[in-house]
Design a protein around this motif. Structure first.
Motif, PDB file in Angstrom:
ATOM      1  N   GLN A 292       0.821  -1.204   0.000  1.00  0.00           N
ATOM      2  CA  GLN A 292       0.000   0.000   0.000  1.00  0.00           C
ATOM      3  C   GLN A 292       0.863   1.266   0.000  1.00  0.00           C
ATOM      4  N   HIS A 293       1.951   1.241   0.767  1.00  0.00           N
ATOM      5  CA  HIS A 293       2.812   2.423   0.822  1.00  0.00           C
ATOM      6  C   HIS A 293       3.421   2.722  -0.545  1.00  0.00           C
ATOM      7  N   ASP A 294       3.921   1.682  -1.213  1.00  0.00           N
ATOM      8  CA  ASP A 294       4.507   1.873  -2.540  1.00  0.00           C
ATOM      9  C   ASP A 294       3.448   2.315  -3.551  1.00  0.00           C
ATOM     10  N   LEU A 295       2.228   1.798  -3.398  1.00  0.00           N
ATOM     11  CA  LEU A 295       1.151   2.194  -4.306  1.00  0.00           C
ATOM     12  C   LEU A 295       0.805   3.673  -4.113  1.00  0.00           C
ATOM     13  N   ASP A 296       0.803   4.120  -2.864  1.00  0.00           N
ATOM     14  CA  ASP A 296       0.539   5.537  -2.600  1.00  0.00           C
ATOM     15  C   ASP A 296       1.621   6.423  -3.215  1.00  0.00           C
ATOM     16  N   THR A 297       2.870   5.960  -3.121  1.00  0.00           N
ATOM     17  CA  THR A 297       3.980   6.737  -3.698  1.00  0.00           C
ATOM     18  C   THR A 297       3.849   6.846  -5.205  1.00  0.00           C
ATOM     19  N   LYS A 298       3.512   5.730  -5.847  1.00  0.00           N
ATOM     20  CA  LYS A 298       3.362   5.742  -7.301  1.00  0.00           C
ATOM     21  C   LYS A 298       2.131   6.552  -7.714  1.00  0.00           C
ATOM     22  N   SER A 299       1.096   6.526  -6.916  1.00  0.00           N
ATOM     23  CA  SER A 299      -0.096   7.322  -7.229  1.00  0.00           C
ATOM     24  C   SER A 299       0.231   8.815  -7.198  1.00  0.00           C
ATOM     25  N   LYS A 300       1.056   9.233  -6.235  1.00  0.00           N
ATOM     26  CA  LYS A 300       1.464  10.636  -6.170  1.00  0.00           C
ATOM     27  C   LYS A 300       2.303  11.023  -7.387  1.00  0.00           C
ATOM     28  N   GLN A 301       3.173  10.089  -7.819  1.00  0.00           N
ATOM     29  CA  GLN A 301       3.991  10.358  -9.003  1.00  0.00           C
ATOM     30  C   GLN A 301       3.113  10.507 -10.248  1.00  0.00           C
ATOM     31  N   ILE A 302       2.113   9.649 -10.359  1.00  0.00           N
ATOM     32  CA  ILE A 302       1.190   9.726 -11.498  1.00  0.00           C
ATOM     33  C   ILE A 302       0.442  11.049 -11.487  1.00  0.00           C
ATOM     34  N   GLN A 303       0.002  11.477 -10.299  1.00  0.00           N
ATOM     35  CA  GLN A 303      -0.737  12.744 -10.189  1.00  0.00           C
ATOM     36  C   GLN A 303       0.144  13.925 -10.595  1.00  0.00           C
ATOM     37  N   GLN A 304       1.400  13.907 -10.203  1.00  0.00           N
ATOM     38  CA  GLN A 304       2.312  14.988 -10.577  1.00  0.00           C
ATOM     39  C   GLN A 304       2.476  15.064 -12.088  1.00  0.00           C
ATOM     40  N   TRP A 305       2.576  13.911 -12.737  1.00  0.00           N
ATOM     41  CA  TRP A 305       2.686  13.907 -14.201  1.00  0.00           C
ATOM     42  C   TRP A 305       1.397  14.404 -14.850  1.00  0.00           C
ATOM     43  N   ILE A 306       0.264  13.971 -14.316  1.00  0.00           N
ATOM     44  CA  ILE A 306      -1.023  14.387 -14.873  1.00  0.00           C
ATOM     45  C   ILE A 306      -1.179  15.900 -14.764  1.00  0.00           C
ATOM     46  N   GLU A 307      -0.801  16.468 -13.613  1.00  0.00           N
ATOM     47  CA  GLU A 307      -0.922  17.910 -13.416  1.00  0.00           C
ATOM     48  C   GLU A 307      -0.024  18.695 -14.360  1.00  0.00           C
ATOM     49  N   LYS A 308       1.027  18.062 -14.875  1.00  0.00           N
ATOM     50  CA  LYS A 308       1.900  18.702 -15.860  1.00  0.00           C
ATOM     51  C   LYS A 308       1.443  18.400 -17.293  1.00  0.00           C
ATOM     52  N   ASN A 309       0.209  17.875 -17.388  1.00  0.00           N
ATOM     53  CA  ASN A 309      -0.436  17.609 -18.685  1.00  0.00           C
ATOM     54  C   ASN A 309       0.216  16.455 -19.444  1.00  0.00           C
ATOM     55  N   TYR A 310       0.847  15.532 -18.735  1.00  0.00           N
ATOM     56  CA  TYR A 310       1.327  14.307 -19.361  1.00  0.00           C
ATOM     57  C   TYR A 310       0.205  13.266 -19.370  1.00  0.00           C
ATOM     58  N   LYS A 311       0.248  12.385 -20.340  1.00  0.00           N
ATOM     59  CA  LYS A 311      -0.518  11.148 -20.249  1.00  0.00           C
ATOM     60  C   LYS A 311       0.369  10.119 -19.565  1.00  0.00           C
ATOM     61  N   VAL A 312      -0.253   9.229 -18.781  1.00  0.00           N
ATOM     62  CA  VAL A 312       0.531   8.246 -18.032  1.00  0.00           C
ATOM     63  C   VAL A 312       0.009   6.852 -18.358  1.00  0.00           C
ATOM     64  N   GLN A 313       0.877   6.056 -18.959  1.00  0.00           N
ATOM     65  CA  GLN A 313       0.532   4.662 -19.258  1.00  0.00           C
ATOM     66  C   GLN A 313       1.041   3.777 -18.121  1.00  0.00           C
ATOM     67  N   VAL A 314       0.111   3.129 -17.439  1.00  0.00           N
ATOM     68  CA  VAL A 314       0.447   2.283 -16.290  1.00  0.00           C
ATOM     69  C   VAL A 314       0.205   0.825 -16.656  1.00  0.00           C
ATOM     70  N   THR A 315       1.214   0.009 -16.392  1.00  0.00           N
ATOM     71  CA  THR A 315       1.110  -1.435 -16.641  1.00  0.00           C
ATOM     72  C   THR A 315       1.322  -2.173 -15.328  1.00  0.00           C
ATOM     73  N   ILE A 316       0.361  -3.030 -14.977  1.00  0.00           N
ATOM     74  CA  ILE A 316       0.463  -3.826 -13.754  1.00  0.00           C
ATOM     75  C   ILE A 316       0.645  -5.288 -14.153  1.00  0.00           C
ATOM     76  N   LYS A 317       1.773  -5.859 -13.729  1.00  0.00           N
ATOM     77  CA  LYS A 317       2.064  -7.251 -14.048  1.00  0.00           C
ATOM     78  C   LYS A 317       1.444  -8.185 -12.996  1.00  0.00           C
ATOM     79  N   LYS A 318       0.948  -9.288 -13.445  1.00  0.00           N
ATOM     80  CA  LYS A 318       0.364 -10.265 -12.534  1.00  0.00           C
ATOM     81  C   LYS A 318       1.463 -10.939 -11.732  1.00  0.00           C
ATOM     82  N   ALA A 319       1.303 -10.967 -10.401  1.00  0.00           N
ATOM     83  CA  ALA A 319       2.328 -11.556  -9.545  1.00  0.00           C
ATOM     84  C   ALA A 319       2.429 -13.059  -9.781  1.00  0.00           C
ATOM     85  N   LYS A 320       3.665 -13.579  -9.749  1.00  0.00           N
ATOM     86  CA  LYS A 320       3.875 -15.003  -9.965  1.00  0.00           C
ATOM     87  C   LYS A 320       3.680 -15.780  -8.668  1.00  0.00           C
ATOM     88  N   ASN A 321       3.130 -16.946  -8.824  1.00  0.00           N
ATOM     89  CA  ASN A 321       2.950 -17.873  -7.702  1.00  0.00           C
ATOM     90  C   ASN A 321       2.162 -17.238  -6.551  1.00  0.00           C
TER      91      ASN A 321
END
Length: 279
Positions: A170-199
């Motif tokens: 959850q902590h890492d997800l919050d950090t990445k969410s803040k990074q995405i928001q910063q990019w969005i506010e600078k008018n970037y598009k953000v392509q996010v890819t979530i890989k399925k965890a193994k095992n």
């Protein structure tokens, strides 16, 4: 008889030596005359010489200086006492119209009031100038700089990319969410890819819930540019976030006002907000 033969041979030898000497002296004189005449004949410049001379010509430099000077004349800066026009239209430091004045009178006013001269509208006839203090010039430059920063950028929005695993904490997800928001506010598009965890046993909709969780951290700011969709044979899910348009921002604010001001419209506002964020 022998004496006659000897005399003949001697005379022939002397004659041959004289002819050789005369021929050598003649060739020497011809070469000397030719060398003396060489500086008097100027050869035509070759193509390479003309190109070399053109490279060092001052014509191009003069044109570049003229263009640079013309550009500088339109900049917001103190031009000093170098007024190219004889008559100019002048405004004082308070914005009062002083009418058309001779440049000598303008320079006199500058000296009397300790002011600077700024060109405002060079294309008018006569061109418009204004007397200003150093502080006024500095403040005007700051204002123009802020206006330039606030001007919307033209062209397509650039895209940032971010990839992480579905078993992210959850902590890492919050950090990445803040990074995405910063990019969005600078008018970037953000392509996010979530890989399925193994095992790891996970619900089928785990990755889609993560995307929705990220989006909920940016209410009134972002929405999906493309909905989450599986990639790499179902081993990952990707989507693109983008900034809300002006129209979407207005609709979101209206929805929030409805929800806060009219409890009976709460459900209606919720549906409208969902439509905005997930279109």
């Amino acid at each position: 008889m022998a004496a006659v033969f000897l005399k003949t041979v001697t005379l022939q030898t002397i004659k041959t030596e004289q002819n050789c000497l005369r021929r050598c002296l003649g060739e020497h004189m011809v070469q000397k005359v030719a060398l003396a005449q060489l500086p008097l004949v100027a050869s035509a410049p070759t193509l390479s010489e003309r190109i070399h001379a053109k490279a060092f010509s001052t014509v191009g430099d003069t044109q570049d200086e003229r263009k640079k000077r013309k550009k500088n004349e339109t900049d917001f800066s103190n031009i000093g006492r170098k007024i190219s026009e004889r008559i100019i239209h002048l405004f004082d430091e308070k914005g009062n119209d002083l009418g058309n004045l001779h440049r000598a009178d303008v320079i006199r006013l500058m000296d009397e009031r300790d002011l600077r001269l700024v060109q405002r509208k060079p294309s008018t006839g006569p061109p418009e100038y204004q007397l200003m203090t150093g502080t006024q010039i500095h403040e005007e430059r700051l204002r123009l700089r802020e206006r330039e920063k606030a001007r919307p950028k033209t062209g397509p929005a650039l895209t940032k990319e971010l990839t992480f695993s579905s078993n992210i904490g959850q902590h890492d997800l919050d950090t990445k969410s803040k990074q995405i928001q910063q990019w969005i506010e600078k008018n970037y598009k953000v392509q996010v890819t979530i890989k399925k965890a193994k095992n790891v046993e996970e619900p089928e909709n785990k990755m889609e819930e993560l995307f929705n969780q990220i989006l909920q951290t940016m209410p009134g700011i972002a929405t999906f540019s493309s909905r989450p969709q599986p990639v790499k044979g179902g081993k990952a899910v990707t989507c693109v976030f983008r900034h809300l348009s002006k129209k979407e921002e207005t609709a979101y604010r209206e929805t929030q006002e409805i929800r806060e001001g009219n409890p009976m419209s709460k459900e209606k506002g919720k549906d409208r907000e969902s439509d905005i964020l997930h279109q």
